[in-house]
Design a protein around this motif. Sequence first.
Motif, PDB file in Angstrom:
ATOM      1  N   UNK A   7       0.847  -1.205   0.000  1.00  0.00           N
ATOM      2  CA  UNK A   7       0.000   0.000   0.000  1.00  0.00           C
ATOM      3  C   UNK A   7       0.876   1.246   0.000  1.00  0.00           C
ATOM      4  N   UNK A   8       0.648   2.088  -0.973  1.00  0.00           N
ATOM      5  CA  UNK A   8       1.420   3.318  -1.117  1.00  0.00           C
ATOM      6  C   UNK A   8       1.329   4.189   0.149  1.00  0.00           C
ATOM      7  N   UNK A   9       0.130   4.328   0.697  1.00  0.00           N
ATOM      8  CA  UNK A   9      -0.064   5.172   1.879  1.00  0.00           C
ATOM      9  C   UNK A   9       0.703   4.626   3.079  1.00  0.00           C
ATOM     10  N   UNK A  10       0.746   3.319   3.217  1.00  0.00           N
ATOM     11  CA  UNK A  10       1.486   2.700   4.312  1.00  0.00           C
ATOM     12  C   UNK A  10       2.971   2.965   4.168  1.00  0.00           C
ATOM     13  N   UNK A  11       3.480   2.777   2.979  1.00  0.00           N
ATOM     14  CA  UNK A  11       4.908   2.972   2.749  1.00  0.00           C
ATOM     15  C   UNK A  11       5.298   4.434   2.945  1.00  0.00           C
ATOM     16  N   UNK A  12       4.432   5.345   2.538  1.00  0.00           N
ATOM     17  CA  UNK A  12       4.707   6.767   2.711  1.00  0.00           C
ATOM     18  C   UNK A  12       4.762   7.134   4.194  1.00  0.00           C
ATOM     19  N   UNK A  13       3.836   6.621   4.980  1.00  0.00           N
ATOM     20  CA  UNK A  13       3.859   6.877   6.427  1.00  0.00           C
ATOM     21  C   UNK A  13       5.138   6.324   7.050  1.00  0.00           C
ATOM     22  N   UNK A  14       5.620   5.216   6.518  1.00  0.00           N
ATOM     23  CA  UNK A  14       6.840   4.609   7.059  1.00  0.00           C
ATOM     24  C   UNK A  14       8.077   5.468   6.801  1.00  0.00           C
ATOM     25  N   UNK A  15       8.084   6.244   5.745  1.00  0.00           N
ATOM     26  CA  UNK A  15       9.192   7.180   5.525  1.00  0.00           C
ATOM     27  C   UNK A  15       9.280   8.114   6.727  1.00  0.00           C
ATOM     28  N   UNK A  16       8.157   8.693   7.110  1.00  0.00           N
ATOM     29  CA  UNK A  16       8.127   9.608   8.254  1.00  0.00           C
ATOM     30  C   UNK A  16       8.481   8.898   9.553  1.00  0.00           C
ATOM     31  N   UNK A  17       7.977   7.702   9.743  1.00  0.00           N
ATOM     32  CA  UNK A  17       8.244   6.966  10.980  1.00  0.00           C
ATOM     33  C   UNK A  17       9.714   6.569  11.097  1.00  0.00           C
ATOM     34  N   UNK A  18      10.312   6.134  10.011  1.00  0.00           N
ATOM     35  CA  UNK A  18      11.742   5.793  10.039  1.00  0.00           C
ATOM     36  C   UNK A  18      12.559   7.042  10.354  1.00  0.00           C
ATOM     37  N   UNK A  19      12.201   8.157   9.753  1.00  0.00           N
ATOM     38  CA  UNK A  19      12.883   9.423  10.053  1.00  0.00           C
ATOM     39  C   UNK A  19      12.769   9.773  11.529  1.00  0.00           C
ATOM     40  N   UNK A  20      11.564   9.802  12.046  1.00  0.00           N
ATOM     41  CA  UNK A  20      11.351  10.225  13.437  1.00  0.00           C
ATOM     42  C   UNK A  20      12.034   9.285  14.418  1.00  0.00           C
ATOM     43  N   UNK A  21      12.010   7.988  14.147  1.00  0.00           N
ATOM     44  CA  UNK A  21      12.698   7.028  15.013  1.00  0.00           C
ATOM     45  C   UNK A  21      14.206   7.259  14.960  1.00  0.00           C
ATOM     46  N   UNK A  22      14.728   7.538  13.776  1.00  0.00           N
ATOM     47  CA  UNK A  22      16.159   7.807  13.621  1.00  0.00           C
ATOM     48  C   UNK A  22      16.590   9.068  14.322  1.00  0.00           C
ATOM     49  N   UNK A  23      15.729  10.064  14.344  1.00  0.00           N
ATOM     50  CA  UNK A  23      16.041  11.314  15.046  1.00  0.00           C
ATOM     51  C   UNK A  23      15.936  11.151  16.558  1.00  0.00           C
ATOM     52  N   UNK A  24      15.002  10.337  17.006  1.00  0.00           N
ATOM     53  CA  UNK A  24      14.729  10.209  18.441  1.00  0.00           C
ATOM     54  C   UNK A  24      15.617   9.192  19.145  1.00  0.00           C
ATOM     55  N   UNK A  25      16.055   8.181  18.432  1.00  0.00           N
ATOM     56  CA  UNK A  25      16.766   7.066  19.069  1.00  0.00           C
ATOM     57  C   UNK A  25      18.151   6.923  18.440  1.00  0.00           C
ATOM     58  N   UNK A  26      19.180   7.165  19.222  1.00  0.00           N
ATOM     59  CA  UNK A  26      20.551   7.115  18.708  1.00  0.00           C
ATOM     60  C   UNK A  26      20.878   5.769  18.074  1.00  0.00           C
ATOM     61  N   UNK A  27      20.373   4.693  18.654  1.00  0.00           N
ATOM     62  CA  UNK A  27      20.698   3.370  18.114  1.00  0.00           C
ATOM     63  C   UNK A  27      20.000   3.085  16.776  1.00  0.00           C
ATOM     64  N   UNK A  28      19.021   3.901  16.393  1.00  0.00           N
ATOM     65  CA  UNK A  28      18.326   3.725  15.113  1.00  0.00           C
ATOM     66  C   UNK A  28      18.775   4.731  14.058  1.00  0.00           C
ATOM     67  N   UNK A  29      19.629   5.657  14.440  1.00  0.00           N
ATOM     68  CA  UNK A  29      20.038   6.746  13.551  1.00  0.00           C
ATOM     69  C   UNK A  29      20.681   6.228  12.259  1.00  0.00           C
ATOM     70  N   UNK A  30      21.744   5.461  12.370  1.00  0.00           N
ATOM     71  CA  UNK A  30      22.433   4.985  11.161  1.00  0.00           C
ATOM     72  C   UNK A  30      21.573   3.983  10.386  1.00  0.00           C
ATOM     73  N   UNK A  31      20.774   3.203  11.095  1.00  0.00           N
ATOM     74  CA  UNK A  31      19.863   2.271  10.414  1.00  0.00           C
ATOM     75  C   UNK A  31      18.854   3.037   9.569  1.00  0.00           C
ATOM     76  N   UNK A  32      18.353   4.131  10.119  1.00  0.00           N
ATOM     77  CA  UNK A  32      17.368   4.930   9.397  1.00  0.00           C
ATOM     78  C   UNK A  32      17.964   5.510   8.123  1.00  0.00           C
ATOM     79  N   UNK A  33      19.194   5.981   8.213  1.00  0.00           N
ATOM     80  CA  UNK A  33      19.871   6.483   7.013  1.00  0.00           C
ATOM     81  C   UNK A  33      19.979   5.359   5.986  1.00  0.00           C
TER      82      UNK A  33
END
Length: 160
Positions: A104-130
Amino acid sequence: MRALSAANDRDAATSAAQQVQRYVFANGFLCEAAAPLATALVHCLWRSTEHNEDLILGILSDISAATVDEEDPGVYGPASETAMLNEVSLGYPAYVEILETGTKRESRTACIDLVLMCGLACAHLHSRSIYYLEKALEMDAFQDHRDVIRSSLADLRESS
C-alpha cells in the motif's frame, strides 16, 4: 482502539481511526494518552489488515510529529514527546519491513516519516534509518517521494 483493530471494512476502519485521532490530539498538541496509544497502535500493526494498516501507520506518524503545548505543557495532562517517541520506536522493525516490501502506497509513505522520526529520536536507530531511507531512494516505488526522502536523509545527517 479496538474498533480500529477489528475493523472488517474500510468504512469501519476509517471511522475508528477518526475517533482515535480525536482522543490523542487536543488542538493539534499531544495529550497524556499519546504514549499508551502509540504502544497499542504498534501492537495493532502486527495484526493489521488491508483495511486498517495505512490508518494505523498514519496515526503513528502523526503522533511521532506532534508536540506538547510549549506555553502550557500540562494543559492536556502529562505528555512527553520522549516517552511517546520511545513507544513509537517499538514498531521500527515493522516500519522498515513495510517500507521495503509493503503493497500500500499510503502505508509505505507513512513509514518514511516513521523511520525518520525514530532515527532522530533514538541514537541506536540513527544509522539504520539512514541506511533504510537510502535504500528506499533507490526503489522505483518511491519515484514520487524522492524529494521527501532526500529531505529526511538531510535531517538525519544534520542531526548527527
